[in-house]
Write a protein that holds these residues in place. Sequence first.
Motif, PDB file in Angstrom:
ATOM      1  N   GLN A  46      -7.259 -18.566 -13.716  1.00  0.00           N
ATOM      2  CA  GLN A  46      -7.631 -17.748 -12.551  1.00  0.00           C
ATOM      3  C   GLN A  46      -6.516 -17.816 -11.501  1.00  0.00           C
ATOM      4  O   GLN A  46      -6.113 -16.799 -10.937  1.00  0.00           O
ATOM      5  CB  GLN A  46      -8.927 -18.311 -11.975  1.00  0.00           C
ATOM      6  N   ARG A  47      -5.997 -19.021 -11.260  1.00  0.00           N
ATOM      7  CA  ARG A  47      -4.975 -19.166 -10.211  1.00  0.00           C
ATOM      8  C   ARG A  47      -3.667 -18.492 -10.623  1.00  0.00           C
ATOM      9  O   ARG A  47      -2.964 -17.889  -9.818  1.00  0.00           O
ATOM     10  CB  ARG A  47      -4.767 -20.647  -9.907  1.00  0.00           C
ATOM     11  N   ASP A  48      -3.356 -18.571 -11.912  1.00  0.00           N
ATOM     12  CA  ASP A  48      -2.153 -17.838 -12.386  1.00  0.00           C
ATOM     13  C   ASP A  48      -2.340 -16.348 -12.146  1.00  0.00           C
ATOM     14  O   ASP A  48      -1.416 -15.644 -11.731  1.00  0.00           O
ATOM     15  CB  ASP A  48      -1.959 -18.085 -13.888  1.00  0.00           C
ATOM     16  N   ALA A  49      -3.575 -15.868 -12.406  1.00  0.00           N
ATOM     17  CA  ALA A  49      -3.815 -14.419 -12.266  1.00  0.00           C
ATOM     18  C   ALA A  49      -3.676 -13.988 -10.811  1.00  0.00           C
ATOM     19  O   ALA A  49      -3.132 -12.933 -10.490  1.00  0.00           O
ATOM     20  CB  ALA A  49      -5.218 -14.089 -12.791  1.00  0.00           C
ATOM     21  N   THR A  50      -4.158 -14.838  -9.900  1.00  0.00           N
ATOM     22  CA  THR A  50      -4.091 -14.503  -8.462  1.00  0.00           C
ATOM     23  C   THR A  50      -2.674 -14.688  -7.933  1.00  0.00           C
ATOM     24  O   THR A  50      -2.224 -14.013  -7.024  1.00  0.00           O
ATOM     25  CB  THR A  50      -5.036 -15.433  -7.664  1.00  0.00           C
ATOM     26  N   GLY A  51      -1.953 -15.652  -8.518  1.00  0.00           N
ATOM     27  CA  GLY A  51      -0.586 -15.926  -8.049  1.00  0.00           C
ATOM     28  C   GLY A  51      -0.536 -17.257  -7.317  1.00  0.00           C
ATOM     29  O   GLY A  51      -1.453 -17.580  -6.556  1.00  0.00           O
ATOM     30  N   LEU A  52       0.518 -18.026  -7.524  1.00  0.00           N
ATOM     31  CA  LEU A  52       0.575 -19.406  -7.000  1.00  0.00           C
ATOM     32  C   LEU A  52       1.415 -19.529  -5.733  1.00  0.00           C
ATOM     33  O   LEU A  52       1.493 -20.586  -5.149  1.00  0.00           O
ATOM     34  CB  LEU A  52       1.157 -20.335  -8.082  1.00  0.00           C
ATOM     35  N   LYS A  53       2.020 -18.434  -5.304  1.00  0.00           N
ATOM     36  CA  LYS A  53       2.915 -18.576  -4.148  1.00  0.00           C
ATOM     37  C   LYS A  53       2.111 -18.809  -2.865  1.00  0.00           C
ATOM     38  O   LYS A  53       0.977 -18.313  -2.740  1.00  0.00           O
ATOM     39  CB  LYS A  53       3.762 -17.300  -3.982  1.00  0.00           C
ATOM     40  N   GLY A  54       2.644 -19.594  -1.960  1.00  0.00           N
ATOM     41  CA  GLY A  54       2.111 -19.762  -0.599  1.00  0.00           C
ATOM     42  C   GLY A  54       0.700 -20.278  -0.584  1.00  0.00           C
ATOM     43  O   GLY A  54      -0.112 -19.934   0.254  1.00  0.00           O
ATOM     44  N   VAL A  55       0.350 -21.117  -1.591  1.00  0.00           N
ATOM     45  CA  VAL A  55      -1.046 -21.612  -1.591  1.00  0.00           C
ATOM     46  C   VAL A  55      -1.186 -22.797  -0.665  1.00  0.00           C
ATOM     47  O   VAL A  55      -2.261 -23.312  -0.455  1.00  0.00           O
ATOM     48  CB  VAL A  55      -1.485 -22.025  -3.019  1.00  0.00           C
ATOM     49  N   GLY A  56      -0.104 -23.309  -0.104  1.00  0.00           N
ATOM     50  CA  GLY A  56      -0.286 -24.433   0.819  1.00  0.00           C
ATOM     51  C   GLY A  56       0.614 -25.589   0.418  1.00  0.00           C
ATOM     52  O   GLY A  56       1.431 -25.496  -0.496  1.00  0.00           O
ATOM     53  N   THR A  57       0.409 -26.742   1.081  1.00  0.00           N
ATOM     54  CA  THR A  57       1.280 -27.898   0.800  1.00  0.00           C
ATOM     55  C   THR A  57       0.774 -28.624  -0.442  1.00  0.00           C
ATOM     56  O   THR A  57      -0.360 -28.447  -0.863  1.00  0.00           O
ATOM     57  CB  THR A  57       1.189 -28.915   1.976  1.00  0.00           C
ATOM     58  N   GLU A  58       1.636 -29.447  -1.013  1.00  0.00           N
ATOM     59  CA  GLU A  58       1.254 -30.154  -2.242  1.00  0.00           C
ATOM     60  C   GLU A  58       0.137 -31.157  -1.972  1.00  0.00           C
ATOM     61  O   GLU A  58      -0.729 -31.349  -2.792  1.00  0.00           O
ATOM     62  CB  GLU A  58       2.479 -30.870  -2.814  1.00  0.00           C
ATOM     63  N   GLU A  59       0.195 -31.821  -0.811  1.00  0.00           N
ATOM     64  CA  GLU A  59      -0.824 -32.847  -0.527  1.00  0.00           C
ATOM     65  C   GLU A  59      -2.044 -32.177   0.079  1.00  0.00           C
ATOM     66  O   GLU A  59      -1.911 -31.434   1.063  1.00  0.00           O
ATOM     67  CB  GLU A  59      -0.277 -33.892   0.463  1.00  0.00           C
ATOM     68  N   ARG A  60      -3.226 -32.372  -0.488  1.00  0.00           N
ATOM     69  CA  ARG A  60      -4.440 -31.826   0.115  1.00  0.00           C
ATOM     70  C   ARG A  60      -4.849 -32.691   1.314  1.00  0.00           C
ATOM     71  O   ARG A  60      -4.739 -33.919   1.247  1.00  0.00           O
ATOM     72  CB  ARG A  60      -5.576 -31.798  -0.895  1.00  0.00           C
ATOM     73  N   PRO A  61      -5.375 -32.072   2.408  1.00  0.00           N
ATOM     74  CA  PRO A  61      -5.735 -32.848   3.606  1.00  0.00           C
ATOM     75  C   PRO A  61      -6.681 -34.027   3.273  1.00  0.00           C
ATOM     76  O   PRO A  61      -6.516 -35.126   3.753  1.00  0.00           O
ATOM     77  CB  PRO A  61      -6.444 -31.815   4.493  1.00  0.00           C
ATOM     78  N   GLY A  62      -7.640 -33.783   2.357  1.00  0.00           N
ATOM     79  CA  GLY A  62      -8.627 -34.848   2.097  1.00  0.00           C
ATOM     80  C   GLY A  62      -8.102 -35.861   1.095  1.00  0.00           C
ATOM     81  O   GLY A  62      -8.751 -36.862   0.793  1.00  0.00           O
ATOM     82  N   GLY A  63      -6.898 -35.586   0.535  1.00  0.00           N
ATOM     83  CA  GLY A  63      -6.389 -36.507  -0.485  1.00  0.00           C
ATOM     84  C   GLY A  63      -6.282 -35.802  -1.812  1.00  0.00           C
ATOM     85  O   GLY A  63      -6.984 -34.830  -2.078  1.00  0.00           O
ATOM     86  N   GLY A  64      -5.349 -36.276  -2.637  1.00  0.00           N
ATOM     87  CA  GLY A  64      -5.103 -35.621  -3.915  1.00  0.00           C
ATOM     88  C   GLY A  64      -4.125 -34.469  -3.730  1.00  0.00           C
ATOM     89  O   GLY A  64      -3.650 -34.204  -2.629  1.00  0.00           O
ATOM     90  N   ARG A  65      -3.830 -33.768  -4.820  1.00  0.00           N
ATOM     91  CA  ARG A  65      -2.793 -32.747  -4.788  1.00  0.00           C
ATOM     92  C   ARG A  65      -3.342 -31.350  -4.979  1.00  0.00           C
ATOM     93  O   ARG A  65      -4.354 -31.155  -5.648  1.00  0.00           O
ATOM     94  CB  ARG A  65      -1.803 -33.009  -5.920  1.00  0.00           C
ATOM     95  N   ASP A  66      -2.594 -30.389  -4.430  1.00  0.00           N
ATOM     96  CA  ASP A  66      -2.828 -28.986  -4.775  1.00  0.00           C
ATOM     97  C   ASP A  66      -1.811 -28.661  -5.872  1.00  0.00           C
ATOM     98  O   ASP A  66      -0.633 -28.429  -5.600  1.00  0.00           O
ATOM     99  CB  ASP A  66      -2.604 -28.083  -3.555  1.00  0.00           C
ATOM    100  N   TRP A  67      -2.272 -28.686  -7.094  1.00  0.00           N
ATOM    101  CA  TRP A  67      -1.335 -28.571  -8.228  1.00  0.00           C
ATOM    102  C   TRP A  67      -0.729 -27.178  -8.331  1.00  0.00           C
ATOM    103  O   TRP A  67       0.349 -26.998  -8.894  1.00  0.00           O
ATOM    104  CB  TRP A  67      -2.027 -28.990  -9.521  1.00  0.00           C
ATOM    105  N   ALA A  68      -1.362 -26.195  -7.716  1.00  0.00           N
ATOM    106  CA  ALA A  68      -0.750 -24.857  -7.706  1.00  0.00           C
ATOM    107  C   ALA A  68       0.525 -24.902  -6.867  1.00  0.00           C
ATOM    108  O   ALA A  68       1.551 -24.314  -7.227  1.00  0.00           O
ATOM    109  CB  ALA A  68      -1.725 -23.835  -7.136  1.00  0.00           C
ATOM    110  N   ALA A  69       0.493 -25.663  -5.757  1.00  0.00           N
ATOM    111  CA  ALA A  69       1.690 -25.772  -4.909  1.00  0.00           C
ATOM    112  C   ALA A  69       2.798 -26.493  -5.666  1.00  0.00           C
ATOM    113  O   ALA A  69       3.972 -26.112  -5.619  1.00  0.00           O
ATOM    114  CB  ALA A  69       1.330 -26.504  -3.624  1.00  0.00           C
ATOM    115  N   VAL A  70       2.413 -27.527  -6.440  1.00  0.00           N
ATOM    116  CA  VAL A  70       3.422 -28.284  -7.203  1.00  0.00           C
ATOM    117  C   VAL A  70       4.102 -27.356  -8.213  1.00  0.00           C
ATOM    118  O   VAL A  70       5.315 -27.290  -8.325  1.00  0.00           O
ATOM    119  CB  VAL A  70       2.753 -29.471  -7.937  1.00  0.00           C
ATOM    120  N   ILE A  71       3.288 -26.587  -8.914  1.00  0.00           N
ATOM    121  CA  ILE A  71       3.836 -25.694  -9.958  1.00  0.00           C
ATOM    122  C   ILE A  71       4.683 -24.592  -9.315  1.00  0.00           C
ATOM    123  O   ILE A  71       5.758 -24.233  -9.798  1.00  0.00           O
ATOM    124  CB  ILE A  71       2.675 -25.077 -10.780  1.00  0.00           C
ATOM    125  N   ALA A  72       4.197 -24.088  -8.166  1.00  0.00           N
ATOM    126  CA  ALA A  72       4.931 -23.000  -7.500  1.00  0.00           C
ATOM    127  C   ALA A  72       6.291 -23.487  -7.020  1.00  0.00           C
ATOM    128  O   ALA A  72       7.284 -22.765  -7.069  1.00  0.00           O
ATOM    129  CB  ALA A  72       4.114 -22.459  -6.332  1.00  0.00           C
TER     130      ALA A  72
END
Length: 674
Positions: free
Chosen positions: A508-534
């Motif tokens: 789903q995220r590939d279909a929507t597109g991974l650009k500009g999804v935010g920073t790699e570190e999520r505020p509550g902890g853990g990663r936003d892996w779409a940002a890492v891949i982008a």
Amino acid sequence: MTERVTGEVQAMAEAIHYDVTDGVAVLSICHPPVNALAWPVRDGLLRALTQAEVDPEVGAILVAGEGSTFPAGADIAEFDAAPKDPWVPELCTRLENCAKPVVAELHGTVLGGGFELALACHYRVALRATRVGLPEVKLGLIPGAGGTQRTPRMVGVKVALDMILSGRILPIDRPPYSTFADLLVAAPNDLRSAALSFCHDVMAKGPRPSRDRQEGFADPVATQTELRSRAEEASEGPENAPREAVAAVEAAFLLPFEAGCAFEEAAFAELVASDQSKALRYAFFAERRAAKVPLTAAAPLPRIGALAVLGAGALASQLVVAALDAGLTVRWGIADEAIRDAARAEVEDSLEDAVSDGALSRDVASASLARLTCGATPLMIRDADLVLDASRGSRAETAPDGALRATAPGETVAGVGLRFARPAHLSRLVEVLEAPQAKADQLPLALALVKRLGKVPVHVRSDGVTVGGKMTRALHRAADALVDLGASPYDIDAVLSDWGLELPPFLQRDATGLKGVGTEERPGGGRDWAAVIAQAGRSGRAAGRGFYNYRGDAGAPVADPLVLEMIERARGDAPGLAKQAIVPLMLGALANEGVRLVDRGIVARASDIDVVIMLGHQFPRWRGGPMKAAELHGLFRVIRAMEAIDHPDRAFWAPEPWLKAMVRDGVGIETLSA
Ligand code: T1G
């Protein structure tokens, strides 16, 4: 002098009116709004039938429905309780075994158990405008009152299975469905007299049980071929009811009537207790609950006949088609004449395509186009009952006060905004966003327009962010956390795809597109892996690679070992996550987010969230939506799974108190409302 004996049969439920006219006992069913075959109707009918059978004055029996329709089916709400005799099959058997001829007088939408009741009568007199159908499969069921046995005997297995597997509502005045009617009556005012006259005609002829008819099995070879191909088709899908339906119709062909009915009854009993049917029945009522216009409507809702649509983009064009499909007159306001002509041509093409696909008749398409006027906005607004502004950016039209806004993703609304799931002319969902400062009369107007368009409105207290958006973000956040814990995105997608998600999170995220999804570190902890891949220059499906690589013209997604290496490098050591934890954790995260939305009053009830996600986000309807799916999976199991993981985003994974309370009190999702 006509002897008229009118009155309630002793102790008969109010649901049946009994009247004898000229030797015909008229049993009228009165159980609004759709004469569903609830227990009072079944009990009353049986008593009235017994009364008519022994009444020497009675030579024939007419079964009719009062109000808008002959029974539209069994009472779906009753399936969650133990069946209360007499059940619909018993009633059908009694009707068919009656020694006096029994005629059904049909009008409205004669569906499911109502249609089966009509087939159990010996003859049928129908208003031409009557529509019939066997929609049980939409509830995860099969016809359970002889429909899989009588229908193929009358019209053959192909037509019977078309009806049962599609669940479509069909015109009785067109072949092959006209086979079900012995007499078609054009004018509503003539129906009763025609039916009574038909009763007199058959008094001497006597009963003609449908179970004795065999014309539907005239070609055994074709029948067997049809059954084999249908069985193969039905075996492919995730739902059980279609498979059982084919088997039951095959039983009708191979077994004596009683044995076939016993087969159907056993299959029905299994399906009605299944999670799939519970989810589909829940979805039926959830949509209707969501669509109720609040009683606070200050002024009576206006009749919406002419709708002005403003704007020239794809959404405006889809809204024009949706409004035309709904039978509205459409006044399309576009300032620029060249754009206007192109836009009109696009709608003409869209309707032409629908005619070529057989989805629309030529007449309907021409009638729709005749209701479309395009012109300069001020002119188009002038005679409209309501204005729907779908104009965008530089081409924004000057919408009048009181216009409703068809909003775009990311747009903030000041009053009430309609967020149509796309494509707007095909999707049934509209999130009706109500900002705090919205005027009192705007919400009922918006809900009424959505219903007039034949769509399902869900009322969301928000100035822009939709329920669909919030729940999708929760799904992505959960999916990322599972990767943090050691799962691979490909395993997560595979498990959720097998579970029934048409578009699992990483695809789903590939279909929507991974650009500009935010920073790699999520505020509550853990990663936003779409940002890492982008960050690695993989921006999604459009670019040919994101979490997946996309191969060939069809763009088939393929896992990429480089992505796994990237994740392992960034993640370092992880505790590991068993595959069987993926579904309960995904459901837990979604149910948690849903409870928060209800808790904050963003939606009125949990089932509204399920309606949004089922109708607008490809969540399998036979799972009932994320909230119902969590309940059916077992809220206790879901809570235990969330409590068992050690992830830094504690606020996200801590089970909401309401979820725990529902487990403690043993109550279901339907009870969760603001
Ligand atoms: N049981 C209980 N309630 C029903 C009902 C039903 N069958 N059908 C409608 N309602 C309620 C609905 O919840 C709403 O209630 C009101 O009626 C108006 O409905 C033994 C096992 C007939 C085409 O699947 O398709 O028979 O919100 O808003 O748009 O083999 O209702 O006002 O409180 O939909 O004019 C098979 C389902 C059952 C038909 C009318 N029958 N109903 O549409 O009104 S299973 C169905 C419909 C069965 C047998 C099997 C539509 C409609 P409320 P509505 P509508």
